[in-house]
Design an enzyme around this catalytic site. Structure first.
Site, PDB file in Angstrom:
ATOM      1  N   SER A   1       0.813  -1.214   0.000  1.00  0.00           N
ATOM      2  CA  SER A   1       0.000   0.000   0.000  1.00  0.00           C
ATOM      3  C   SER A   1       0.853   1.273   0.000  1.00  0.00           C
ATOM      4  CB  SER A   1      -0.944  -0.005   1.207  1.00  0.00           C
ATOM      5  OG  SER A   1      -0.211  -0.147   2.396  1.00  0.00           O
TER       6      SER A   1
ATOM      7  N   ASP B   1      10.847   0.297  -2.084  1.00  0.00           N
ATOM      8  CA  ASP B   1       9.835  -0.626  -1.581  1.00  0.00           C
ATOM      9  C   ASP B   1       9.492  -0.275  -0.130  1.00  0.00           C
ATOM     10  OD1 ASP B   1       8.072  -2.737  -1.433  1.00  0.00           O
ATOM     11  OD2 ASP B   1       9.560  -4.314  -1.768  1.00  0.00           O
ATOM     12  N   GLY B   2       8.403  -0.836   0.349  1.00  0.00           N
ATOM     13  CA  GLY B   2       8.001  -0.671   1.741  1.00  0.00           C
ATOM     14  C   GLY B   2       8.548  -1.803   2.588  1.00  0.00           C
TER      15      GLY B   2
ATOM     16  N   ASP C   1       7.402  -4.363   6.374  1.00  0.00           N
ATOM     17  CA  ASP C   1       6.483  -4.635   7.483  1.00  0.00           C
ATOM     18  C   ASP C   1       7.108  -4.251   8.816  1.00  0.00           C
ATOM     19  OD1 ASP C   1       4.365  -5.900   5.892  1.00  0.00           O
ATOM     20  OD2 ASP C   1       5.945  -7.327   5.432  1.00  0.00           O
TER      21      ASP C   1
ATOM     22  N   GLY D   1       2.718  -8.847   1.913  1.00  0.00           N
ATOM     23  CA  GLY D   1       1.893  -8.978   0.700  1.00  0.00           C
ATOM     24  C   GLY D   1       2.224 -10.236  -0.091  1.00  0.00           C
TER      25      GLY D   1
ATOM     26  N   GLU E   1      10.694  -9.492  -4.575  1.00  0.00           N
ATOM     27  CA  GLU E   1      11.200  -8.251  -3.974  1.00  0.00           C
ATOM     28  C   GLU E   1      12.684  -8.394  -3.625  1.00  0.00           C
ATOM     29  OE1 GLU E   1       7.095  -6.679  -1.812  1.00  0.00           O
ATOM     30  OE2 GLU E   1       8.486  -7.889  -0.676  1.00  0.00           O
TER      31      GLU E   1
END
Ligand SMILES: O=C(CO)[C@H](O)[C@H](O)COP(=O)(O)O
Length: 219
Positions: free
Chosen positions: A31, A80-81, A83, A96, A102
């Site tokens: 997201s 990128d993100g 967690d 995800g 990734e």
């Protein structure tokens, strides 16, 4: 709009400053990255390498050419993100389910910039968020038993298949005092395709959105 979404949008906007015209950009999944993807039409990219099918579809919908990593060589930048992120800029990723692709794109990039909001900051990885582990379907039960021997509590992510046709064991309760050692230990279990600890491929730069603004941490 939720406060968390606002922070994700702010950190995505801050990331634009690192993207050059003419670049082939490695694009993550999730997201937070979705907020960045929405802004990418503002940049004149040569193309992008996607870290998941979901991201690929979003990029293509915006008219951005998605390239095969095998034909573009080393990327200048991957964004990128995550967690979870610790003070060494080591990460847990894979919420995800896109962890393998990734990690491949991160490894193939000169620089990895990670975008998070402050809720992702932890002192030790894995105390709250489980480590996602991508496993060959046939090895699921065997790998789960090995994880239990390591003190973990693996939970099979039901109704989910990765882009590579594998399954995910979200593993709680691992005592990750050394992220690098743990990443290697998990990789050594036969049947594990990839694990969500990003220590060998940690972030080079972290943009962290707080209520007071976006801060930058550099490795
Ligand atoms: O690793 C990931 C996907 O596999 C994401 O980067 C991670 O789950 C963070 O997602 P979000 O930005 O939605 O919080």
């Amino acid at each position: 709009m939720s406060q968390q979404l606002k922070l994700k949008q702010e950190v995505a906007k801050a990331a634009l400053a690192y993207i050059d015209d003419g670049m082939i950009l490695g694009v993550g999944t999730g997201s937070t990255v979705n907020c960045l993807i929405e802004l990418l039409p503002q940049v004149n990219l040569k193309g992008a390498v996607a870290s998941s099918q979901v991201t690929q579809d979003k990029l293509e919908a915006l008219g951005i050419e998605v390239m095969d990593l095998n034909y573009v060589g080393e990327l200048d930048l991957y964004i990128d993100g995550a967690d979870e992120v610790n003070p060494n800029l080591q990460l847990i990723k894979g919420g995800g389910g896109a962890l393998t692709r990734e990690k491949i794109v991160a490894a193939a990039s000169k620089q990895f910039i990670c975008l998070v909001d402050e809720s992702k900051w932890v002192t030790q990885l894995g105390r709250e968020f489980p480590v996602p582990i991508e496993v060959l379907p046939q090895a699921r039960s065997y790998v789960a038993r090995q994880l239990v021997k390591m003190g973990g509590e693996p939970v099979y992510r039901e109704d989910f298949i990765t882009d590579y046709g594998n399954v995910i064991l979200d593993t709680y309760n691992l005592d990750i005092t050394s992220a690098s050692e743990f990443e290697a230990r998990l990789n050594n279990i036969v049947g594990v395709v990839c694990n969500g600890i990003f220590a060998a491929n940690q972030a080079d730069k972290l943009l962290i959105a707080k209520s007071t603004g976006v801060e930058t941490l550099q490795r």
